[in-house]
Design a protein around this motif. Structure first.
Motif, mmCIF file in Angstrom:
data_model
loop_
_atom_site.group_PDB
_atom_site.id
_atom_site.type_symbol
_atom_site.label_atom_id
_atom_site.label_comp_id
_atom_site.label_asym_id
_atom_site.label_seq_id
_atom_site.Cartn_x
_atom_site.Cartn_y
_atom_site.Cartn_z
ATOM 1 N N ASN A 1 2.187 11.586 2.516
ATOM 2 C CA ASN A 1 2.160 12.483 3.681
ATOM 3 C C ASN A 1 1.361 11.875 4.844
ATOM 4 O O ASN A 1 0.478 12.506 5.427
ATOM 5 N N GLU A 2 1.684 10.615 5.138
ATOM 6 C CA GLU A 2 1.153 9.895 6.305
ATOM 7 C C GLU A 2 -0.321 9.530 6.208
ATOM 8 O O GLU A 2 -0.966 9.281 7.222
ATOM 9 N N GLU A 3 -0.856 9.467 4.994
ATOM 10 C CA GLU A 3 -2.234 9.009 4.819
ATOM 11 C C GLU A 3 -2.295 8.089 3.600
ATOM 12 O O GLU A 3 -1.657 8.374 2.582
ATOM 13 N N TYR A 4 -3.072 6.980 3.722
ATOM 14 C CA TYR A 4 -3.191 6.059 2.593
ATOM 15 C C TYR A 4 -3.724 6.788 1.372
ATOM 16 O O TYR A 4 -4.591 7.659 1.481
ATOM 17 N N THR A 5 -3.202 6.415 0.223
ATOM 18 C CA THR A 5 -3.612 7.106 -0.996
ATOM 19 C C THR A 5 -3.731 6.105 -2.142
ATOM 20 O O THR A 5 -3.303 4.959 -2.034
ATOM 21 N N ALA A 6 -4.314 6.563 -3.237
ATOM 22 C CA ALA A 6 -4.503 5.711 -4.403
ATOM 23 C C ALA A 6 -3.339 5.901 -5.376
ATOM 24 O O ALA A 6 -2.588 6.866 -5.291
ATOM 25 N N ALA B 1 5.388 6.793 1.479
ATOM 26 C CA ALA B 1 5.869 5.598 2.179
ATOM 27 C C ALA B 1 5.268 4.364 1.528
ATOM 28 O O ALA B 1 4.052 4.315 1.303
ATOM 29 N N MET C 1 -9.805 6.722 4.118
ATOM 30 C CA MET C 1 -8.714 7.598 3.682
ATOM 31 C C MET C 1 -9.036 9.046 4.017
ATOM 32 O O MET C 1 -8.190 9.788 4.490
ATOM 33 N N TYR D 1 6.064 2.843 11.220
ATOM 34 C CA TYR D 1 6.132 4.183 10.636
ATOM 35 C C TYR D 1 5.456 5.055 11.699
ATOM 36 O O TYR D 1 4.237 5.234 11.700
ATOM 37 N N TYR E 1 -4.597 -9.438 0.681
ATOM 38 C CA TYR E 1 -4.220 -8.109 1.157
ATOM 39 C C TYR E 1 -4.752 -7.011 0.243
ATOM 40 O O TYR E 1 -5.205 -5.969 0.699
ATOM 41 N N MET F 1 0.865 -1.168 0.000
ATOM 42 C CA MET F 1 0.000 0.000 0.000
ATOM 43 C C MET F 1 0.906 1.223 0.000
ATOM 44 O O MET F 1 2.108 1.123 0.269
ATOM 45 N N PRO G 1 4.940 8.223 13.059
ATOM 46 C CA PRO G 1 3.908 9.277 13.043
ATOM 47 C C PRO G 1 2.598 8.811 12.420
ATOM 48 O O PRO G 1 1.510 9.130 12.913
ATOM 49 N N MET G 2 2.703 8.003 11.353
ATOM 50 C CA MET G 2 1.473 7.517 10.718
ATOM 51 C C MET G 2 0.783 6.478 11.590
ATOM 52 O O MET G 2 -0.456 6.446 11.683
ATOM 53 N N LYS H 1 -1.219 8.178 14.140
ATOM 54 C CA LYS H 1 -2.440 8.738 13.535
ATOM 55 C C LYS H 1 -3.492 7.660 13.287
ATOM 56 O O LYS H 1 -4.692 7.883 13.458
ATOM 57 N N LYS H 2 -3.038 6.482 12.831
ATOM 58 C CA LYS H 2 -3.990 5.411 12.529
ATOM 59 C C LYS H 2 -4.595 4.843 13.812
ATOM 60 O O LYS H 2 -5.766 4.447 13.825
ATOM 61 N N GLY I 1 -8.953 9.801 7.729
ATOM 62 C CA GLY I 1 -7.670 9.644 8.382
ATOM 63 C C GLY I 1 -7.077 10.969 8.769
ATOM 64 O O GLY I 1 -6.368 11.101 9.702
ATOM 65 N N ALA J 1 1.365 5.340 1.261
ATOM 66 C CA ALA J 1 0.908 6.503 2.033
ATOM 67 C C ALA J 1 1.555 7.745 1.451
ATOM 68 O O ALA J 1 2.740 7.750 1.124
ATOM 69 N N LEU K 1 -7.585 -2.955 1.043
ATOM 70 C CA LEU K 1 -7.171 -1.557 0.980
ATOM 71 C C LEU K 1 -8.188 -0.715 1.741
ATOM 72 O O LEU K 1 -9.361 -1.030 1.740
ATOM 73 N N PRO K 2 -7.737 0.321 2.398
ATOM 74 C CA PRO K 2 -8.690 1.133 3.155
ATOM 75 C C PRO K 2 -9.731 1.746 2.225
ATOM 76 O O PRO K 2 -9.419 2.082 1.081
#
Lengths: 77, 167
Positions: A52-57, A69, B164, B63, B154, A48, B65-66, B69-70, B167, A50, B158-159
């Motif tokens: 800027n620290e958020e999951y993305t497409a 990341a 997203m 990770y 997996y 997956m 910081p992330m 947050k999660k 978040g 990320a 995906l979220p």
């Protein structure tokens, strides 16, 4: 420049925690492809991503100073 | 009454990653309050044998910081699903020995059923989407472990778009 972070088995394969990549204007998918060519990274397509620290497409566009990341399958708990 | 602070414990947050040993009191004291009639706690520990294979120790990486947050996001999801629920979660990283605490969760609610359900929800969500990894160190080798749930592939976990955005 775009900061790219690697974790777990990806980090061991690349041999670095982070690299700076000239990827401004590329999509996440294009960055993945570029990293796959440059480094011998196993199963990068399964990671997956990320932004800027958020999951993305995969179609997200990268800007200067972004942090990407690659997140291999997680195993916390 | 709950004034003691252990090493590595933040005063100002309910969701954190630490390299220090975890004590269950650290999360318990963050959620206990007069409105609560129940505090459900969950402790995840390092298991020695998995399918006959002996673990010597584990190495956890996050990770950070992330991951924090999660964990916070999981707290918000719980607050949205169970009325008047408060959550605290700590996860340890670095080298952990057999029976060390890897994760501790506490959820307080007015009534017990919600607390039980919500603490179960929290650990399942951690295993789905919080960026933390463990490396098994066996007598005969090592491996980064992924996809522990193994019920679905997996890629299919995906979220969601909603996750997203929240978040």
């Amino acid at each position: 420049m775009v900061n790219v972070l690697f974790f777990a088995e990806l980090q061991e394969a690349v041999g670095k925690e982070r690299v700076a990549v000239d990827a401004v204007g590329l999509t996440i998918a294009e960055l993945k492809q570029q990293c796959s060519q440059e480094y011998d990274v196993p199963r990068l397509d399964q990671a997956m991503v990320a932004l800027n620290e958020e999951y993305t497409a995969d179609d997200a566009l990268l800007a200067d100073g972004d942090t990407v990341a690659f997140i291999p399958p997680v195993s916390g708990g | 009454m709950h004034s003691f602070v252990w090493k590595g414990e933040p005063m100002d947050k309910n969701f954190w990653i630490t390299t220090e040993p975890i004590r269950i009191e650290q999360v318990y004291k963050k959620v206990v309050r007069p409105q609560a009639g129940a505090v459900s706690t969950f402790i995840g520990t390092v298991r020695e044998f998995t399918k006959g294979k002996r673990t010597l120790y584990l190495q956890y990486q996050a990770y950070v910081p992330m991951a924090e947050k999660k964990l916070e996001q999981i707290g918000r999801e719980i607050a949205a699903k169970w009325e008047n629920a408060e959550t605290a979660i700590v996860h340890r990283i670095g080298r952990l020995e057999i029976s060390d605490i890897a994760v501790a969760i506490a959820v307080s609610t007015p009534h017990r059923n919600d607390a039980f359900e919500a603490s179960r929800y929290a650990i399942e969500r951690i295993k789905e989407m919080v960026p933390i990894w463990k490396k098994e160190h066996w007598e005969d080798g090592t491996k980064w472990i992924g996809d522990q749930k193994e019920q679905v592939s997996y890629a299919k976990r995906l979220p969601s778009k909603e996750q997203m955005e929240n978040g």
